[in-house]
Write a protein that holds these residues in place. Structure first.
Motif, PDB file in Angstrom:
ATOM      1  N   TRP A  10     -40.399  36.411  32.609  1.00 29.59           N
ATOM      2  CA  TRP A  10     -39.205  35.354  32.866  1.00 29.59           C
ATOM      3  C   TRP A  10     -38.905  35.282  34.512  1.00 29.59           C
ATOM      4  CZ3 TRP A  10     -38.276  40.475  33.674  1.00 29.59           C
ATOM      5  CH2 TRP A  10     -38.005  41.175  32.433  1.00 29.59           C
ATOM      6  N   GLY A  11     -38.248  34.145  34.763  1.00 27.66           N
ATOM      7  CA  GLY A  11     -37.573  34.046  35.864  1.00 27.66           C
ATOM      8  C   GLY A  11     -38.822  33.391  37.159  1.00 27.66           C
ATOM      9  N   THR A  12     -39.610  32.668  36.613  1.00 25.52           N
ATOM     10  CA  THR A  12     -40.597  31.989  37.548  1.00 25.52           C
ATOM     11  C   THR A  12     -39.925  30.617  38.298  1.00 25.52           C
ATOM     12  OG1 THR A  12     -41.611  30.409  35.983  1.00 25.52           O
ATOM     13  CG2 THR A  12     -42.541  32.560  36.019  1.00 25.52           C
ATOM     14  N   GLY A  13     -39.033  30.298  37.743  1.00 29.36           N
ATOM     15  CA  GLY A  13     -38.280  29.070  38.363  1.00 29.36           C
ATOM     16  C   GLY A  13     -38.438  27.673  37.813  1.00 29.36           C
ATOM     17  N   VAL A  14     -39.609  27.946  36.782  1.00 31.31           N
ATOM     18  CA  VAL A  14     -40.123  26.572  36.220  1.00 31.31           C
ATOM     19  C   VAL A  14     -39.128  26.007  34.845  1.00 31.31           C
ATOM     20  CG1 VAL A  14     -42.318  26.683  37.254  1.00 31.31           C
ATOM     21  CG2 VAL A  14     -41.773  27.756  34.743  1.00 31.31           C
ATOM     22  N   CYS A  21     -29.800  25.560  37.808  1.00 30.41           N
ATOM     23  CA  CYS A  21     -29.160  26.451  38.354  1.00 30.41           C
ATOM     24  C   CYS A  21     -29.490  26.525  40.049  1.00 30.41           C
ATOM     25  CB  CYS A  21     -29.319  27.783  37.811  1.00 30.41           C
ATOM     26  SG  CYS A  21     -28.380  28.051  36.451  1.00 30.41           S
ATOM     27  N   LEU A  22     -30.956  26.565  40.245  1.00 29.46           N
ATOM     28  CA  LEU A  22     -31.430  26.529  41.662  1.00 29.46           C
ATOM     29  C   LEU A  22     -30.922  25.174  42.411  1.00 29.46           C
ATOM     30  CD1 LEU A  22     -35.181  27.898  41.155  1.00 29.46           C
ATOM     31  CD2 LEU A  22     -32.998  29.095  42.313  1.00 29.46           C
ATOM     32  N   GLU A  23     -31.105  24.045  41.738  1.00 27.25           N
ATOM     33  CA  GLU A  23     -30.492  23.126  42.216  1.00 27.25           C
ATOM     34  C   GLU A  23     -29.144  22.803  42.494  1.00 27.25           C
ATOM     35  OE1 GLU A  23     -31.608  19.705  40.040  1.00 27.25           O
ATOM     36  OE2 GLU A  23     -33.803  20.021  40.175  1.00 27.25           O
ATOM     37  N   PHE A  24     -28.357  23.458  41.817  1.00 30.30           N
ATOM     38  CA  PHE A  24     -26.843  23.609  41.846  1.00 30.30           C
ATOM     39  C   PHE A  24     -26.635  24.386  42.994  1.00 30.30           C
ATOM     40  CE2 PHE A  24     -23.004  25.956  41.058  1.00 30.30           C
ATOM     41  CZ  PHE A  24     -21.867  24.913  41.172  1.00 30.30           C
ATOM     42  N   SER A  27     -26.864  22.936  46.441  1.00 29.83           N
ATOM     43  CA  SER A  27     -26.041  21.887  46.679  1.00 29.83           C
ATOM     44  C   SER A  27     -24.963  22.302  47.678  1.00 29.83           C
ATOM     45  CB  SER A  27     -25.049  21.454  45.388  1.00 29.83           C
ATOM     46  OG  SER A  27     -26.005  21.215  44.447  1.00 29.83           O
ATOM     47  N   PRO A  28     -24.496  21.218  48.429  1.00 32.19           N
ATOM     48  CA  PRO A  28     -23.370  21.268  49.602  1.00 32.19           C
ATOM     49  C   PRO A  28     -22.297  21.955  49.089  1.00 32.19           C
ATOM     50  CG  PRO A  28     -24.721  19.110  49.774  1.00 32.19           C
ATOM     51  CD  PRO A  28     -24.982  19.784  48.315  1.00 32.19           C
ATOM     52  N   ASN A  29     -21.928  22.947  49.935  1.00 33.57           N
ATOM     53  CA  ASN A  29     -20.647  23.592  49.746  1.00 33.57           C
ATOM     54  C   ASN A  29     -20.428  24.302  48.607  1.00 33.57           C
ATOM     55  OD1 ASN A  29     -19.452  22.077  52.117  1.00 33.57           O
ATOM     56  ND2 ASN A  29     -19.425  20.573  50.804  1.00 33.57           N
ATOM     57  N   ILE A  30     -21.667  25.006  47.936  1.00 30.51           N
ATOM     58  CA  ILE A  30     -21.474  25.666  46.860  1.00 30.51           C
ATOM     59  C   ILE A  30     -21.565  27.192  47.594  1.00 30.51           C
ATOM     60  CG2 ILE A  30     -22.775  27.038  44.972  1.00 30.51           C
ATOM     61  CD1 ILE A  30     -21.300  23.931  44.311  1.00 30.51           C
ATOM     62  N   ILE A  31     -22.383  27.484  48.303  1.00 31.23           N
ATOM     63  CA  ILE A  31     -22.357  28.986  48.867  1.00 31.23           C
ATOM     64  C   ILE A  31     -22.145  28.457  50.449  1.00 31.23           C
ATOM     65  CG2 ILE A  31     -23.864  30.826  49.623  1.00 31.23           C
ATOM     66  CD1 ILE A  31     -25.418  30.484  46.813  1.00 31.23           C
ATOM     67  N   GLY A  42     -28.049  37.463  33.006  1.00 32.28           N
ATOM     68  CA  GLY A  42     -29.425  37.411  32.433  1.00 32.28           C
ATOM     69  C   GLY A  42     -30.339  37.105  33.689  1.00 32.28           C
ATOM     70  N   CYS A  43     -30.517  38.144  34.363  1.00 33.08           N
ATOM     71  CA  CYS A  43     -31.161  38.011  35.984  1.00 33.08           C
ATOM     72  C   CYS A  43     -32.686  38.010  35.556  1.00 33.08           C
ATOM     73  CB  CYS A  43     -30.561  39.094  36.557  1.00 33.08           C
ATOM     74  SG  CYS A  43     -30.934  40.852  36.007  1.00 33.08           S
ATOM     75  N   GLY A  44     -33.227  38.393  34.602  1.00 33.32           N
ATOM     76  CA  GLY A  44     -34.552  38.474  34.492  1.00 33.32           C
ATOM     77  C   GLY A  44     -35.415  38.818  35.592  1.00 33.32           C
ATOM     78  N   SER A  45     -35.910  37.970  36.612  1.00 30.07           N
ATOM     79  CA  SER A  45     -36.724  38.468  37.692  1.00 30.07           C
ATOM     80  C   SER A  45     -35.846  38.686  38.739  1.00 30.07           C
ATOM     81  CB  SER A  45     -37.922  37.507  37.828  1.00 30.07           C
ATOM     82  OG  SER A  45     -37.274  36.159  38.269  1.00 30.07           O
ATOM     83  N   GLY A  46     -34.575  37.819  38.724  1.00 28.51           N
ATOM     84  CA  GLY A  46     -33.649  38.032  39.707  1.00 28.51           C
ATOM     85  C   GLY A  46     -33.715  36.739  40.806  1.00 28.51           C
ATOM     86  N   ILE A  47     -34.515  35.845  40.378  1.00 29.03           N
ATOM     87  CA  ILE A  47     -34.888  34.802  41.338  1.00 29.03           C
ATOM     88  C   ILE A  47     -33.599  33.949  41.774  1.00 29.03           C
ATOM     89  CG2 ILE A  47     -35.037  33.016  39.094  1.00 29.03           C
ATOM     90  CD1 ILE A  47     -37.208  31.458  41.032  1.00 29.03           C
ATOM     91  N   LEU A  48     -32.400  33.672  40.881  1.00 32.60           N
ATOM     92  CA  LEU A  48     -31.204  33.341  41.336  1.00 32.60           C
ATOM     93  C   LEU A  48     -30.434  34.095  42.163  1.00 32.60           C
ATOM     94  CD1 LEU A  48     -29.958  31.742  37.800  1.00 32.60           C
ATOM     95  CD2 LEU A  48     -31.230  30.800  39.623  1.00 32.60           C
TER      96      LEU A  48
END
Length: 88
Positions: A10-14, A21-24, A27-31, A42-48
């Motif tokens: 899990w968690g390859t980003g594909v 989630c990565l696109e979100f 996005s501007p002003n999210i973080i 559901g962190c899987g590989s921790g990619i997020l």
């Protein structure tokens, strides 16, 4: 982002939901770098978590029902220099 994948892969980003989630997160002003703490459910590989910390979040908390996912996430956060800002 450097990733060591667990046996489950899990968690390859594909996966479409991971990509959304990565696109979100990118996005501007999210973080905004003002002390945000990210919950990676559901962190899987921790990619997020890795992406969030790269984008300026101050901490990330990873949760998963798979014990191996937590170990994999911690290793990946360490590999990316964020081990001290992640709790799994």
């Amino acid at each position: 982002i450097y990733l060591l994948l667990g046996r489950n892969g899990w968690g390859t980003g594909v996966h479409p939901t991971t990509r959304l989630c990565l696109e979100f997160l990118a996005s501007p002003n999210i973080i905004q770098g003002i002390g945000e703490v990210i919950l990676d459910y559901g962190c899987g590989s921790g990619i997020l978590s890795i992406a969030s910390l790269h984008l300026g979040a101050s901490r990330a908390l990873g949760v998963d029902v798979e014990a191996e996912a937590l170990v994999t996430s911690e290793r990946n956060l360490d590999l990316n220099g964020f081990g001290d800002r992640f709790e799994g």
